[in-house]
Design an enzyme around this catalytic site. Sequence first.
Site, PDB file in Angstrom:
ATOM      1  N   SER A   1      -7.697   9.448  -6.965  1.00 46.53           N
ATOM      2  CA  SER A   1      -8.127  10.528  -7.850  1.00 46.53           C
ATOM      3  C   SER A   1      -7.646  10.240  -9.267  1.00 46.53           C
ATOM      4  O   SER A   1      -6.945   9.266  -9.515  1.00 46.53           O
ATOM      5  CB  SER A   1      -7.578  11.861  -7.358  1.00 46.53           C
ATOM      6  N   GLY A   2      -8.033  11.095 -10.196  1.00 48.58           N
ATOM      7  CA  GLY A   2      -7.615  10.923 -11.576  1.00 48.58           C
ATOM      8  C   GLY A   2      -8.700  10.321 -12.450  1.00 48.58           C
ATOM      9  O   GLY A   2      -8.492  10.123 -13.648  1.00 48.58           O
ATOM     10  N   HIS A   3      -9.863  10.012 -11.849  1.00 48.57           N
ATOM     11  CA  HIS A   3     -10.968   9.432 -12.609  1.00 48.57           C
ATOM     12  C   HIS A   3     -12.135  10.401 -12.723  1.00 48.57           C
ATOM     13  O   HIS A   3     -13.252   9.994 -13.019  1.00 48.57           O
ATOM     14  CB  HIS A   3     -11.465   8.150 -11.924  1.00 48.57           C
TER      15      HIS A   3
ATOM     16  N   ASP B   1      -8.278  -0.362  -2.593  1.00 51.57           N
ATOM     17  CA  ASP B   1      -9.592   0.154  -2.219  1.00 51.57           C
ATOM     18  C   ASP B   1     -10.300  -0.795  -1.273  1.00 51.57           C
ATOM     19  O   ASP B   1     -10.878  -0.380  -0.265  1.00 51.57           O
ATOM     20  CB  ASP B   1     -10.441   0.368  -3.484  1.00 51.57           C
TER      21      ASP B   1
ATOM     22  N   HIS C   1      -6.318   3.090 -14.602  1.00 46.49           N
ATOM     23  CA  HIS C   1      -5.170   3.583 -13.828  1.00 46.49           C
ATOM     24  C   HIS C   1      -3.929   3.733 -14.687  1.00 46.49           C
ATOM     25  O   HIS C   1      -2.808   3.638 -14.190  1.00 46.49           O
ATOM     26  CB  HIS C   1      -4.883   2.657 -12.649  1.00 46.49           C
TER      27      HIS C   1
END
Lengths: 335, 335, 210, 210
Positions: free
Chosen positions: B57-59, B112, B221
Amino acid sequence: MKKLINDPADVVPESVEGFVQAHADIVTSSGDPESLFVARAGGAVSGKVGLVSGGGSGHEPLHAGYVGVGMLDAAVPGAVFTSPTPDPILAATQAADGGAGVLHIVKNYTGDVLNFETAAELADAEDIAVKAVVVNDDVAVEDSLYTAGRRGVGGTVMVEKIAGAAAERGDDLDTVLAIATHVNDNVRSMGVALTACTVPHAGKPSFDLPEDEIEIGIGIHGEPGRRRIKAAPADEITDMLLDPVIDDLGLSSGEQVLLFVNGMGGTPSSELYIVYRHARARLEALGATVARSLVGNYITSLEMQGASITVLRLDDETTRLWDAPVHTAALRWGV
Amino acid sequence: MKKLINDPADVVPESVEGFVQAHADIVTSSGDPESLFVARAGGAVSGKVGLVSGGGSGHEPLHAGYVGVGMLDAAVPGAVFTSPTPDPILAATQAADGGAGVLHIVKNYTGDVLNFETAAELADAEDIAVKAVVVNDDVAVEDSLYTAGRRGVGGTVMVEKIAGAAAERGDDLDTVLAIATHVNDNVRSMGVALTACTVPHAGKPSFDLPEDEIEIGIGIHGEPGRRRIKAAPADEITDMLLDPVIDDLGLSSGEQVLLFVNGMGGTPSSELYIVYRHARARLEALGATVARSLVGNYITSLEMQGASITVLRLDDETTRLWDAPVHTAALRWGV
Amino acid sequence: MADLGIDWALSWVRAAAATVTEHREHLLDLDRAIGDGDHGENMYRGFTAVLGKLDAAEPSTVGDVLKLVATTLMSTVGGAAGPLYGTAFLRGAKAADTDALDAAGVAAVLAAGLEGIVARGKAEVGDKTMVDAWTPAAAAAQHVADSGGSAAEALRAAADAARAGAESTDPLVARKGRASYLGERSAGHRDPGAESSALLLETAASAAGA
Amino acid sequence: MADLGIDWALSWVRAAAATVTEHREHLLDLDRAIGDGDHGENMYRGFTAVLGKLDAAEPSTVGDVLKLVATTLMSTVGGAAGPLYGTAFLRGAKAADTDALDAAGVAAVLAAGLEGIVARGKAEVGDKTMVDAWTPAAAAAQHVADSGGSAAEALRAAADAARAGAESTDPLVARKGRASYLGERSAGHRDPGAESSALLLETAASAAGA
Ligand SMILES: Nc1ncnc2c1ncn2[C@@H]1O[C@H](COP(=O)(O)OP(=O)(O)O)[C@@H](O)[C@H]1O
Ligand SMILES: Nc1ncnc2c1ncn2[C@@H]1O[C@H](COP(=O)(O)OP(=O)(O)O)[C@@H](O)[C@H]1O
Ligand SMILES: [Mg+2]
Ligand SMILES: [Mg+2]
Ligand SMILES: [Mg+2]
Ligand SMILES: [Mg+2]
């Protein structure tokens, strides 16, 4: 100050130039840096009430991002946080006039009100019928005859979308004005800043905020808020913003609302959804139904971190107009 | 660290909860915090190739913001900047499977790739045909057999949109994979950071950047970039990002491109349009035609200030697929 | 006790532009504290434009000069200050209907300017706006005129009164303009528009040799 | 020279969870410097989950414990570390096919774990990854086994070698994992995964009383 800009004096014209190039299917610009405005690519729609808004830049996508079918006909970007002068407002009004008159959507700031007033007088002299709605939805500011009154903030997006849909379906100037006024009467907002923002020509943050403090009751011009408090969990902050909104709106069980959680420009959308989640739970606990939602950066304060909560009381008509197709750079559906 | 969050451990589930509530017409979630994924509200489309993506997450809006008609069938959000584990990827794959197989769209990061690989093996054991495209468009990183290779960044949005349109029109799994691979082969990106970002559970900025320095060649990131330089005007920074992109893409006169200027989360859109303006001028000076554009926060790094430039070489087919209707929380047109 | 004609008007405007440039940052800082941080930039943009127009236009009377300033500020400053100063200068221009101003003329111009500001902005003394500078300034000039002083003396009195008026805004809680949004927090800061008004009147007096 | 059985395995895992919790912030900082600032959180989340499962499950062999750790890390850590450690523990569990490990058993478990990491991550010694800690650790354990040492001695040697291996990553330019994106800038920082590997092996040795 670190920004992706060239000369601070060129921020608005360069940004508008890029915006118009990127969205050439929707918008065009006057091209004239001395009298800058953005209008629908197709020009004025004959027989349709024209909608013009504008104000200082730095709140993008407001207002140029809302020019297009179903919303504004023209937008006038002033210098950053500075109301545009009457000349470009007049020019935009002329460009938006399809013969059915023009509605000015003005956020309630002394500068905006005065400059739009003058432009309206000038337009009147050219036989364009102009009416104005002054948006003043910010409950952080006390409303009084003896003050500048409430600021226009998040509710402006609601007024532009819904009045835009009314104009698009062919309502006349008085009807569009009445609908815009009705929306303004039924919408309230309040905001919080986690960080200040930096006006390019100022080069310094608009205020200094320690690492553990936040400003409650801010507007959209980087001004400090009503009070400064210690940083708190999102749910608590959400309560602080939502309580006065609910209160002032006199919201009661059984009502339908649109819940709009707006980012001030520098806050990730993941945080906005955390605010949305709790605000929605609060509204539902009250017995209200969150029938429509909007979450994102829609009326910003440059790169400020923070958010505002706007609640619009819905009825069948405003819901229908909200749902009507819209095709702008920043809001698009149904087309 | 000041954020609109509650407990850092709850950021992802609370945010996803709000997201799914706000977009209940488009998406639903697994509800299970142990195996969290977001899928189309209507469930898998029978006979259609399913598209699943995911990652840390965070994107946001990546990837949940791209779930919906014409794009993804499911998205798996991991912890912030942490690839999800195989279990939710498998569950999302099952939810997305309409009997025609599932394409995994994976950004090229060790975590990923490994977690999606395991999930694909598990899906295979359940007789779901899974193929994967690994997106690696970041020219800031040297590509080599002996390294982790290029990162997947802005190009991911292009792959998801275009492969999504192919799946929606009924292409089979091999064809959708071929189209996704074709897009990945023709897209390149590079990014810049003006500020670091703060991972909620870390509580501290990902790096320290003096007031007059920027990081060139960053990923998504919060990692530092390839090199640190003095702050520079937007046009110069744009050149630094665009040159290697053009170069690596081998772009030449007469070609059609999609120009995507992406915000890292904390940069106002006005600045993105300034970058867009110059990037477009550069591409046009090269003799290329900017046939399609995308400007905004589409693949972010929390509240980082900065931007990335992505250029996709277009042909008739990819242009058609780009233009095809899409109805997701973050990208919507034609419907 | 020379009356003030076109030469005074021209040198005032040039001096005003220089002062606004010099105090750009200070006015920005005042406006950052209780407004939106643009007043210095707005005034700087406006008076830079005035300088540009002054060279092309060939104003022949005080009224011409004031009118040129009025229309230029109106069309380049924006914000609240643009229409307010624009109207002030426009009404002042109309009041300056002679070749040269005596003390009564100075008082009439300032009174007309103040009237314009109040007509547009509806602020009263004590609201923490430029009205707090203009009101005592106009009164002081009138007082000098009534007691038989010169135009230059009237401007000096006006400038001093405007300065005191600007300083008087420091402790006030704003009721008009952006600072009003801050409520009690606006106290302890000078109003930027009152400060710029005091600066402009100071240059007017200096240009008159007072 | 007692072999290491279920009691050792259980106390190791509990000590590992404590160590990971204690070093959470330090591992975060290492990963902030050349990665994405989550390794400490990832390991903390994983081992906290392991603790939770340990109470419910009733593992009876070393292999059971290692398998429980493997599947829990696999399904809770995510990122690169999750699959890599998950595979390492899974292969280690398969290699631990007796009730209690002697030195050869320890060496076999470590060799299998390393093999798993390399099979998934394809890194070599010198790439600045956890492989730089595991490779010398496995070799050191094998050496103790070959020279007739105890299981505890094998773990102590492995832990010391892992520590040295982790430290050896400091000057390296990364070729695998996120740090590789930094190129030359990755030099001068310790690899977070190598550090966490050294920490885990240190607790393994301590739990064996070595
Ligand atoms: N209603 C008003 N009446 C008189 N002066 C006002 C009023 N509102 C604002 N002002 C003056 O305008 C000044 C602010 O000007 P400026 O910063 O240029 O415009 P804005 O407030 O639109 O950003 C204030 O300091 C104040 O002196
Ligand atoms: N290909 C690889 N082979 C071995 N170890 C690797 C590889 N890639 C990454 N690692 C290890 O994983 C560690 C990072 O783990 P973590 O931060 O939890 O995951 P992520 O990199 O996905 O954020 C690195 O410090 C490194 O030791
Ligand atoms: Mg302003
Ligand atoms: Mg990670
Ligand atoms: Mg101001
Ligand atoms: Mg990491």
